[in-house]
Design a protein around this motif. Structure first.
Motif, PDB file in Angstrom:
ATOM      1  N   LEU A 197      42.636 -49.076 -23.245  1.00 45.83           N
ATOM      2  CA  LEU A 197      41.406 -48.604 -23.547  1.00 45.83           C
ATOM      3  C   LEU A 197      41.339 -46.845 -23.253  1.00 45.83           C
ATOM      4  N   ASN A 198      40.802 -46.098 -24.421  1.00 45.28           N
ATOM      5  CA  ASN A 198      40.848 -44.710 -24.106  1.00 45.28           C
ATOM      6  C   ASN A 198      39.260 -44.297 -23.948  1.00 45.28           C
ATOM      7  N   VAL A 199      38.585 -44.227 -22.967  1.00 46.13           N
ATOM      8  CA  VAL A 199      37.162 -43.942 -23.102  1.00 46.13           C
ATOM      9  C   VAL A 199      36.985 -42.543 -22.374  1.00 46.13           C
ATOM     10  N   TYR A 200      35.994 -41.650 -22.658  1.00 36.54           N
ATOM     11  CA  TYR A 200      35.797 -40.467 -22.261  1.00 36.54           C
ATOM     12  C   TYR A 200      34.259 -40.081 -21.986  1.00 36.54           C
ATOM     13  N   PHE A 201      33.921 -39.546 -20.821  1.00 42.41           N
ATOM     14  CA  PHE A 201      32.511 -39.191 -20.243  1.00 42.41           C
ATOM     15  C   PHE A 201      32.479 -37.576 -19.934  1.00 42.41           C
ATOM     16  N   HIS A 202      31.423 -37.118 -19.314  1.00 42.96           N
ATOM     17  CA  HIS A 202      31.144 -35.668 -18.970  1.00 42.96           C
ATOM     18  C   HIS A 202      30.412 -35.652 -17.815  1.00 42.96           C
ATOM     19  N   PRO A 203      30.574 -34.578 -16.797  1.00 40.88           N
ATOM     20  CA  PRO A 203      30.053 -34.654 -15.488  1.00 40.88           C
ATOM     21  C   PRO A 203      28.486 -34.403 -15.782  1.00 40.88           C
ATOM     22  N   TRP A 204      28.074 -33.826 -16.702  1.00 43.48           N
ATOM     23  CA  TRP A 204      26.475 -33.601 -16.652  1.00 43.48           C
ATOM     24  C   TRP A 204      25.807 -34.973 -16.997  1.00 43.48           C
ATOM     25  N   GLU A 205      26.411 -36.185 -17.448  1.00 45.58           N
ATOM     26  CA  GLU A 205      25.883 -37.351 -17.712  1.00 45.58           C
ATOM     27  C   GLU A 205      25.525 -38.001 -16.330  1.00 45.58           C
ATOM     28  N   PHE A 206      26.216 -37.677 -15.186  1.00 39.45           N
ATOM     29  CA  PHE A 206      25.993 -37.963 -13.825  1.00 39.45           C
ATOM     30  C   PHE A 206      24.884 -37.296 -13.179  1.00 39.45           C
ATOM     31  N   THR A 207      24.142 -36.537 -14.026  1.00 44.71           N
ATOM     32  CA  THR A 207      23.103 -35.759 -13.302  1.00 44.71           C
ATOM     33  C   THR A 207      21.942 -36.077 -14.166  1.00 44.71           C
ATOM     34  N   ASP A 208      20.523 -35.654 -13.636  1.00 39.96           N
ATOM     35  CA  ASP A 208      19.285 -36.097 -14.235  1.00 39.96           C
ATOM     36  C   ASP A 208      19.056 -35.134 -15.335  1.00 39.96           C
ATOM     37  N   LEU A 209      18.957 -35.649 -16.513  1.00 38.62           N
ATOM     38  CA  LEU A 209      18.708 -34.969 -18.009  1.00 38.62           C
ATOM     39  C   LEU A 209      17.604 -35.149 -18.396  1.00 38.62           C
ATOM     40  N   ASP A 210      16.634 -35.709 -17.662  1.00 39.45           N
ATOM     41  CA  ASP A 210      15.243 -36.009 -18.331  1.00 39.45           C
ATOM     42  C   ASP A 210      14.436 -35.069 -18.556  1.00 39.45           C
ATOM     43  N   ASN A 211      14.600 -33.682 -18.093  1.00 39.26           N
ATOM     44  CA  ASN A 211      13.579 -32.833 -18.367  1.00 39.26           C
ATOM     45  C   ASN A 211      13.785 -32.152 -19.684  1.00 39.26           C
ATOM     46  N   PHE A 212      12.951 -32.750 -20.719  1.00 41.45           N
ATOM     47  CA  PHE A 212      13.137 -32.293 -22.043  1.00 41.45           C
ATOM     48  C   PHE A 212      12.895 -30.854 -22.121  1.00 41.45           C
ATOM     49  N   ASP A 213      11.489 -30.240 -21.708  1.00 35.31           N
ATOM     50  CA  ASP A 213      11.636 -28.894 -21.687  1.00 35.31           C
ATOM     51  C   ASP A 213      12.564 -27.945 -21.292  1.00 35.31           C
ATOM     52  N   ARG A 214      13.658 -28.420 -20.390  1.00 40.42           N
ATOM     53  CA  ARG A 214      14.576 -27.684 -19.876  1.00 40.42           C
ATOM     54  C   ARG A 214      15.862 -27.660 -20.877  1.00 40.42           C
ATOM     55  N   PHE A 215      16.265 -28.959 -21.192  1.00 36.79           N
ATOM     56  CA  PHE A 215      17.369 -29.488 -21.998  1.00 36.79           C
ATOM     57  C   PHE A 215      17.069 -29.483 -23.392  1.00 36.79           C
ATOM     58  N   GLY A 216      16.068 -30.086 -23.769  1.00 34.55           N
ATOM     59  CA  GLY A 216      15.767 -30.275 -25.191  1.00 34.55           C
ATOM     60  C   GLY A 216      16.526 -31.590 -25.837  1.00 34.55           C
ATOM     61  N   PHE A 217      17.137 -32.180 -24.995  1.00 35.05           N
ATOM     62  CA  PHE A 217      17.809 -33.453 -25.213  1.00 35.05           C
ATOM     63  C   PHE A 217      16.922 -34.532 -25.924  1.00 35.05           C
ATOM     64  N   PRO A 218      17.169 -35.472 -27.083  1.00 33.76           N
ATOM     65  CA  PRO A 218      16.640 -36.512 -27.466  1.00 33.76           C
ATOM     66  C   PRO A 218      16.836 -37.814 -26.514  1.00 33.76           C
ATOM     67  N   GLY A 219      16.143 -38.580 -26.902  1.00 39.51           N
ATOM     68  CA  GLY A 219      16.039 -39.756 -25.918  1.00 39.51           C
ATOM     69  C   GLY A 219      17.352 -40.578 -25.795  1.00 39.51           C
ATOM     70  N   TYR A 220      18.250 -40.495 -26.957  1.00 37.72           N
ATOM     71  CA  TYR A 220      19.552 -41.060 -26.873  1.00 37.72           C
ATOM     72  C   TYR A 220      20.885 -40.508 -26.288  1.00 37.72           C
TER      73      TYR A 220
END
Length: 259
Positions: A197-220
């Motif tokens: 199984l070859n699965v990959y992730f990123h370090p920023w996923e392990f931090t709080d990304l909920d601030n939409f005004d700061r990051f602009g990320f959609p819910g998904y």
């Protein structure tokens, strides 16, 4: 064998969503996430592969040292995360070898974009894992590419894992958004079929990304990040341990398939 890997890079993803983020914040957020990842791997005694940009490595020498001293593999994720030239393939390899003191044998292109395998070979890499063999609108159209590892231009190609038949991708986004039980079922099906199984992730996923005004990320994108991501990753690794799945680096995997 489970090939758990992490793309450690300057956190430039907010630019894709029209948000500005300072370079110091890009590095700080990725540092925080990388430390969380290393703590999890230490806790469960799991070895993984870290695909690193030179830009991040130059700003995180202590973490590169920790990665190497913990027995993980360091591989190249390019010189910069948002800029690529063919000469960066060799340049990043040499610079990461200089920083880490270890031979760099693997490459993953930023954002899993296409890269010329002949250039990969010329730069001296043993393997390339820059292929997501699935279809995602506007991102990937790789249904014609093998789901499992193969040789091209004398380089071992190790695509990211997708499920048999329907080629459902098992990458970071599906891990965030699927119920964990369904993700585990797909991972189990794929592992039993492919024997890895070859699965990959990123370090920023392990931090709080909920601030939409700061990051602009959609819910998904921001779903199940930060503490929830740490808990989900620990849950996944514990489950895999209970299922008797083995873990290893890409270099370990290459040794295994050559036997």
């Amino acid at each position: 064998m489970v090939l758990l890997s992490f793309d450690i890079e300057e956190f430039d993803m907010p630019f894709e969503y029209g948000k500005e983020i300072s370079f110091s914040d890009q590095i700080a957020i990725s540092r925080t996430g990388t430390i969380a990842i290393l703590d999890i791997l230490d806790k469960y005694k799991v070895k993984a592969t870290f695909f690193c940009t030179v830009t991040f490595a130059e700003n995180a020498h202590d973490l590169i040292t920790r990665i190497i001293n913990s027995g993980h593999e360091l591989a190249s994720h390019g010189y910069y995360h948002s800029d690529f030239k063919p000469e960066h393939l060799l340049q990043s390899k040499l610079k990461l070898q200089e920083i880490s003191g270890k031979e760099i044998t693997g490459y993953r292109m930023a954002r899993m974009m296409p890269v010329d395998e002949k250039e990969i070979e010329k730069a001296g890499y043993v393997y390339n894992t820059s292929i997501n063999p699935t279809y995602l609108p506007g991102r990937y159209n790789n249904l014609n590419i093998s789901r499992t590892f193969f040789i091209k231009d004398n380089v071992l190609q190790i695509p990211a894992s997708v499920s048999p038949l329907i080629r459902f991708p098992l990458f970071w986004l599906s891990f965030h958004n699927l119920p964990l039980g369904i993700y585990k079922s797909l991972a189990s099906w794929t592992y039993k079929k492919d024997k890895y199984l070859n699965v990959y992730f990123h370090p920023w996923e392990f931090t709080d990304l909920d601030n939409f005004d700061r990051f602009g990320f959609p819910g998904y994108v921001r779903k199940n990040t930060g503490t929830k991501m740490i808990e989900r990753m620990e849950n996944l690794i514990s489950w895999m341990r209970n299922e008797k799945y083995s873990f290893g680096t890409f270099q370990d995997f290459i040794k295994m398939i050559k036997k």
